[in-house]
Design an enzyme around this catalytic site. Structure first.
Site, short mmCIF file in Angstrom:
data_model
loop_
_atom_site.label_atom_id
_atom_site.label_comp_id
_atom_site.label_asym_id
_atom_site.label_seq_id
_atom_site.Cartn_x
_atom_site.Cartn_y
_atom_site.Cartn_z
CG ASP A 140 -1.61 1.24 1.34
OD1 ASP A 140 -2.92 1.32 0.88
OD2 ASP A 140 -1.15 2.14 1.88
CB VAL A 168 -3.56 1.70 -2.37
CG1 VAL A 168 -3.26 1.17 -3.58
CG2 VAL A 168 -2.83 3.39 -2.24
CG ASP A 169 -3.31 -3.01 0.74
OD1 ASP A 169 -3.27 -3.44 -0.42
OD2 ASP A 169 -2.54 -3.10 1.49
CE1 TYR A 170 -11.44 -1.02 4.54
CE2 TYR A 170 -12.77 0.30 2.91
CZ TYR A 170 -12.91 -0.59 3.96
OH TYR A 170 -14.00 -0.77 4.66
N GLY A 173 -9.44 -3.67 -2.47
CA GLY A 173 -10.53 -4.74 -2.05
C GLY A 173 -11.81 -4.49 -2.58
#
Length: 386
Positions: A140, A168-170, A173
């Site tokens: 991220d 960014v990860d969130y 997802g």
């Protein structure tokens, strides 16, 4: 009531955040998710403190509820055979291995699509499998840095700063979830699965709203404005008499109501502040006027008055203060179930509402029952053939 995705079966080979978040959302809405971990476990089990009574990090618990767990060493042929057996009845596979890893084990998309043509195969990676950055690892904060997110976060004094949540990860997802749902609809029409590919790189670039559009239009490199907005004013954090608040004034009508509420109706006709473009141009002068005025107000009182008058404003809360708000309970945004405490389900469906499943699993917790189910299915198939 069954969730919207009840009946769907998911094999989750993902680790850390983006993939597990995606599959947790599938589980929250009724899908049966089997989390397949390496013998060492998902690394987020160890990313603490804090840890729970079983020594598992709270981080892991945040994105792994509602799943059953089994460990498989996919470097071994027998483990790959077990995975293939799980895929026989699966609708969705989610994985975030480095590109090329599953292909080496004969588990890549092309191979599995031929064996399981209705399977939806979701791949999450840093950069994708090819291109100048193809198959490289990505996390991220690294993508925040590379894709310009850090460059517009922070102040001129602080320098480029990571956004305090793994944004960014969130969002990756959520992009994965959206892609899976699109593929499910396409499968409903065609009967065939397909590959869903999402990358942290693509997600990070797509998040640069409105900064990328501003640069593409003007040619000017976006800078750091702290909590302010490059296109709107006053849309920023301000100091009041007993704490900080955020004003979200987006249009001239809201600005006029704000001015009246704080006793400065003349600001609304001041040529420097009468329109949003003028306020953006003179944001420093406007900020000075607002902070001088707000020094005589208490945060809770002025925010309440402004909100009732149609002007978005809110206290800058800590995490505990945020969850102490009565509206959290009203919106069912705190889960407290069987010792598991976590933020609630943000998507509300009127007819098929989501529901948090059982607490995050211990490593390999459900191996025995999962393998027993596989064996029962194989036995049924042998009997049918006989």
């Amino acid at each position: 009531m069954a969730g919207a995705l009840s009946g769907l079966k998911v094999v989750d080979l993902s680790r850390v955040l983006a993939g597990p978040l995606c599959t947790q959302m599938l589980a929250d809405h009724g899908a049966a998710v089997i989390k397949v971990e390496p013998p060492s476990g998902d690394e987020t089990r160890h990313l603490g403190p804090p840890f729970d009574a079983n020594g598992v990090a709270a981080y892991f618990g945040a994105v792994n509820r509602g799943k059953r767990a089994i460990t498989l060493d996919l470097t071994q042929p027998d483990a790959r055979a077990t995975l293939e057996a799980l895929l026989e009845e699966a609708d969705i596979l989610v994985e975030n291995f480095l590109p090329g890893t599953l292909e080496r084990w004969d588990l890549g998309y092309e191979t599995l699509h031929e064996r399981h043509p209705s399977l939806i195969y979701c791949s999450i990676s840093g950069f994708g499998a090819d291109g100048p950055l193809g198959a490289l690892p990505g996390y991220d904060a690294v993508l925040q840095a590379m894709c310009g997110v850090m460059s517009i976060n922070g102040t001129p004094e602080s320098g480029a700063t990571r956004v305090g949540i793994p944004i960014v990860d969130y969002v990756t997802g959520y992009n994965a979830l959206s892609g899976i749902l699109l593929a499910l609809q396409a499968r409903h029409l065609s009967g065939r699965g397909q590959r869903v590919e999402v990358t942290l790189f693509d997600t990070a670039l797509s998040m640069l709203v409105p900064h990328a559009a501003n640069w593409l239009s003007s040619g000017r490199t976006p800078g750091r404005l702290g909590s302010a907005h490059p296109n709107i004013a006053p849309y920023d954090k301000f100091q009041a008499g007993d704490g900080e608040l955020f004003l979200g004034v987006v249009n001239d009508g809201q600005f006029r109501r704000f001015c009246a509420q704080v006793g400065h109706a003349e600001w609304a006709t001041d040529p420097r502040f009468a329109t949003n473009p003028a306020r953006v141009q003179h944001r420093a002068e406007l900020r000075a006027e607002i902070e001088r005025t707000l020094a005589s107000f208490k945060v809770e009182e002025i925010c309440g008055a402004l909100m009732k008058n149609g002007v978005p404003a809110g206290a800058v809360n800590t995490v505990p203060q945020a969850f102490a708000q009565p509206h959290v309970a009203h919106r069912e945004m705190l889960i407290e179930q069987d010792g598991h405490r976590a933020p609630g389900i943000p998507v509300k469906l009127s007819e098929t509402p989501g529901s948090p499943g059982f607490p995050p699993p211990e490593i390999n917790q459900h191996a025995e029952e999962i393998l027993a189910e596989v064996e029962r299915r194989k036995t049924r198939e042998r009997n049918d053939e006989a």
